[in-house]
Scaffold this motif. Structure first.
Motif, PDB file in Angstrom:
ATOM      1  N   LEU A   1       0.830  -1.209   0.000  1.00  0.00           N
ATOM      2  CA  LEU A   1       0.000   0.000   0.000  1.00  0.00           C
ATOM      3  C   LEU A   1       0.866   1.262   0.000  1.00  0.00           C
ATOM      4  O   LEU A   1       0.531   2.258  -0.647  1.00  0.00           O
ATOM      5  N   MET A   2       1.975   1.194   0.723  1.00  0.00           N
ATOM      6  CA  MET A   2       2.903   2.324   0.755  1.00  0.00           C
ATOM      7  C   MET A   2       3.448   2.614  -0.647  1.00  0.00           C
ATOM      8  O   MET A   2       3.443   3.768  -1.109  1.00  0.00           O
ATOM      9  N   VAL A   3       3.899   1.577  -1.318  1.00  0.00           N
ATOM     10  CA  VAL A   3       4.466   1.736  -2.662  1.00  0.00           C
ATOM     11  C   VAL A   3       3.386   2.191  -3.644  1.00  0.00           C
ATOM     12  O   VAL A   3       3.619   3.059  -4.491  1.00  0.00           O
ATOM     13  N   LYS A   4       2.194   1.602  -3.511  1.00  0.00           N
ATOM     14  CA  LYS A   4       1.097   1.927  -4.427  1.00  0.00           C
ATOM     15  C   LYS A   4       0.720   3.407  -4.307  1.00  0.00           C
ATOM     16  O   LYS A   4       0.558   4.103  -5.320  1.00  0.00           O
ATOM     17  N   SER A   5       0.579   3.884  -3.079  1.00  0.00           N
ATOM     18  CA  SER A   5       0.194   5.288  -2.891  1.00  0.00           C
ATOM     19  C   SER A   5       1.320   6.235  -3.334  1.00  0.00           C
ATOM     20  O   SER A   5       1.057   7.306  -3.889  1.00  0.00           O
ATOM     21  N   TRP A   6       2.562   5.821  -3.112  1.00  0.00           N
ATOM     22  CA  TRP A   6       3.692   6.646  -3.580  1.00  0.00           C
ATOM     23  C   TRP A   6       3.689   6.750  -5.109  1.00  0.00           C
ATOM     24  O   TRP A   6       3.867   7.840  -5.664  1.00  0.00           O
ATOM     25  N   ASN A   7       3.462   5.630  -5.766  1.00  0.00           N
ATOM     26  CA  ASN A   7       3.455   5.637  -7.232  1.00  0.00           C
ATOM     27  C   ASN A   7       2.324   6.490  -7.796  1.00  0.00           C
ATOM     28  O   ASN A   7       2.475   7.127  -8.840  1.00  0.00           O
ATOM     29  N   ILE A   8       1.185   6.496  -7.092  1.00  0.00           N
ATOM     30  CA  ILE A   8       0.089   7.372  -7.523  1.00  0.00           C
ATOM     31  C   ILE A   8       0.527   8.832  -7.395  1.00  0.00           C
ATOM     32  O   ILE A   8       0.254   9.664  -8.270  1.00  0.00           O
ATOM     33  N   GLY A   9       1.235   9.131  -6.305  1.00  0.00           N
ATOM     34  CA  GLY A   9       1.738  10.489  -6.117  1.00  0.00           C
ATOM     35  C   GLY A   9       2.676  10.912  -7.237  1.00  0.00           C
ATOM     36  O   GLY A   9       2.582  12.036  -7.760  1.00  0.00           O
ATOM     37  N   ILE A  10       3.557  10.005  -7.631  1.00  0.00           N
ATOM     38  CA  ILE A  10       4.493  10.305  -8.721  1.00  0.00           C
ATOM     39  C   ILE A  10       3.735  10.476 -10.041  1.00  0.00           C
ATOM     40  O   ILE A  10       4.061  11.343 -10.859  1.00  0.00           O
ATOM     41  N   TYR A  11       2.706   9.657 -10.229  1.00  0.00           N
ATOM     42  CA  TYR A  11       1.870   9.785 -11.432  1.00  0.00           C
ATOM     43  C   TYR A  11       1.198  11.160 -11.460  1.00  0.00           C
ATOM     44  O   TYR A  11       1.148  11.824 -12.502  1.00  0.00           O
ATOM     45  N   MET A  12       0.690  11.584 -10.303  1.00  0.00           N
ATOM     46  CA  MET A  12       0.048  12.901 -10.219  1.00  0.00           C
ATOM     47  C   MET A  12       1.056  14.019 -10.494  1.00  0.00           C
ATOM     48  O   MET A  12       0.753  15.003 -11.171  1.00  0.00           O
ATOM     49  N   TYR A  13       2.262  13.844  -9.984  1.00  0.00           N
ATOM     50  CA  TYR A  13       3.306  14.847 -10.203  1.00  0.00           C
ATOM     51  C   TYR A  13       3.624  14.965 -11.699  1.00  0.00           C
ATOM     52  O   TYR A  13       3.784  16.073 -12.233  1.00  0.00           O
ATOM     53  N   GLY A  14       3.687  13.805 -12.363  1.00  0.00           N
ATOM     54  CA  GLY A  14       3.949  13.811 -13.801  1.00  0.00           C
ATOM     55  C   GLY A  14       2.852  14.501 -14.586  1.00  0.00           C
ATOM     56  O   GLY A  14       3.093  15.057 -15.663  1.00  0.00           O
ATOM     57  N   GLY A  15       1.639  14.489 -14.029  1.00  0.00           N
ATOM     58  CA  GLY A  15       0.522  15.166 -14.685  1.00  0.00           C
ATOM     59  C   GLY A  15       0.337  16.593 -14.197  1.00  0.00           C
ATOM     60  O   GLY A  15      -0.702  17.211 -14.458  1.00  0.00           O
ATOM     61  N   LYS A  16       1.336  17.106 -13.462  1.00  0.00           N
ATOM     62  CA  LYS A  16       1.330  18.476 -12.931  1.00  0.00           C
ATOM     63  C   LYS A  16       0.176  18.730 -11.959  1.00  0.00           C
ATOM     64  O   LYS A  16      -0.289  19.858 -11.810  1.00  0.00           O
ATOM     65  N   LYS A  17      -0.271  17.662 -11.310  1.00  0.00           N
ATOM     66  CA  LYS A  17      -1.293  17.811 -10.267  1.00  0.00           C
ATOM     67  C   LYS A  17      -0.560  17.810  -8.930  1.00  0.00           C
ATOM     68  O   LYS A  17      -0.498  16.814  -8.218  1.00  0.00           O
TER      69      LYS A  17
END
Length: 353
Positions: free
Chosen positions: A286-302
């Motif tokens: 869950l830690m890795v999954k939520s971190w990866n979502i954060g990185i995905y959001m960062y890549g989308g400038k969110k």
């Protein structure tokens, strides 16, 4: 005489081409026996008792041969179907009804399994249709059988529901929704049943992620209602649900809005914080999954969402046990770098683009 000679022989044979040929020969003989017994029922010169006795004897033979074919499911199914056909010449007492129910359940299970392996759509459709016929016949027998005693511990009804759901889902049955309406309201279904429905709902060629989501939510709700929650089973259900909503690390907003996806992670975190039995490997996941979502959001400038998800990841980190020291320094460093990058991004970190 043939069966009395062949049965001891075939039971002692190892899996081989010779055994397969012997089983095929016995299948052919049993098919002839079915025809002969059917003819005897209409023969005025035959007594009913002797015909029933023959049917009983051959029914048991077919059953025993089916049990011996556990490594050859297709042949096993043929023997179970023959046992079922022969049982129809016997009085419909409880013993016979139970045998008929079991034969049809086993036959349907084999047809469904073969359907999953089918190489063509037409072959799969044929197997699924055949399974549905067996399911419907079994439902009829089951309804009669229930009137003869207490079968509260028998899984037959649940299996029939799962089998029928699989057929309807994979054949894109237009009546699937109405079938599910009654299924959702059944009081006796267990967590495992809903989890199985969720898996079947997205097993090709079926594609009903919304049904899978609803089923997994039902399962999680049932887990929470238990006096003693099995944290391992609960964690697996959480993983299946989140994998459904966040395939390949990308949140699926088609199934539910982002805030609901966030809510599932928050619920998982809350559960973890109140139990010591939650598997550490699942907390790490869950830690890795939520971190990866954060990185995905960062890549989308969110940027606001990116920081929020990465912060959530650190909150999961806090609940790691022996694994925490392996990730703590790295995660905090990465989070610091992320916050610094966010502050340098155009606009404020609190402005979502």
């Amino acid at each position: 005489c043939l069966f009395r000679l062949a049965l001891p022989k075939v039971s002692q044979m190892s899996e081989s081409e010779s055994r397969k040929k012997e089983m095929d020969r016995l299948l052919a003989c049993l098919n002839k026996a079915v025809l002969k017994i059917a003819h005897s029922f209409h023969d005025k010169n035959s007594t009913e008792d002797s015909t029933v006795n023959e049917a009983q004897w051959f029914r048991k033979i077919a059953w025993n041969l089916a049990v011996q074919c556990d490594k050859d499911p297709v042949t096993m199914r043929e023997f179970f179907i023959l046992s079922y056909k022969l049982s129809r010449f016997c009085p419909s007492d409880q013993v016979i009804l139970i045998a008929q129910k079991t034969c049809l359940l086993m036959a349907a299970a084999v047809d469904l399994e073969q359907g999953r392996k089918a190489s063509t759509t037409s072959e799969q459709t044929q197997l699924l249709n055949r399974a549905l016929e067996e399911i419907n016949e079994c439902k009829h027998i089951w309804n009669i059988l229930k009137e003869t005693g207490n079968f509260s511990g028998d899984p037959c009804e649940t299996l029939l529901l799962l089998y029928e759901f699989e057929v309807k889902a994979k054949m894109n049955d237009p009546l699937l929704d109405s079938f599910l309406e009654s299924l959702w309201e059944l009081p006796h279904l267990e967590c495992k049943t809903f989890e199985t429905i969720a898996l079947l709902a997205v097993e090709k060629p079926a594609h009903y992620p919304s049904i899978a989501l609803k089923a997994l939510n039902r399962a999680l709700l049932l887990y929470k209602k238990k006096q003693s929650i099995d944290a391992v089973k609960y964690s697996k259900c959480v993983r299946n649900l989140i994998n459904l909503l966040v395939p390949d690390g990308v949140p699926s907003t088609e199934l539910c809005p982002p805030e609901e996806i966030w809510g599932y992670f928050e619920d998982a975190l809350s559960f973890i914080s109140h139990t010591e039995d939650y598997p550490e490997s699942e907390t790490l996941w869950l830690m890795v999954k939520s971190w990866n979502i954060g990185i995905y959001m960062y890549g989308g400038k969110k940027y606001v969402s990116a920081e929020k998800w990465c912060d959530l990841s650190l909150r999961f980190l806090d609940h790691l046990g022996s694994l925490k020291r392996n990730y703590e320094t790295q995660m905090n460093t990465l989070y610091g770098e992320l916050v610094e990058a966010l502050s340098k991004s155009k606009g404020s970190v609190f402005n979502e683009e």
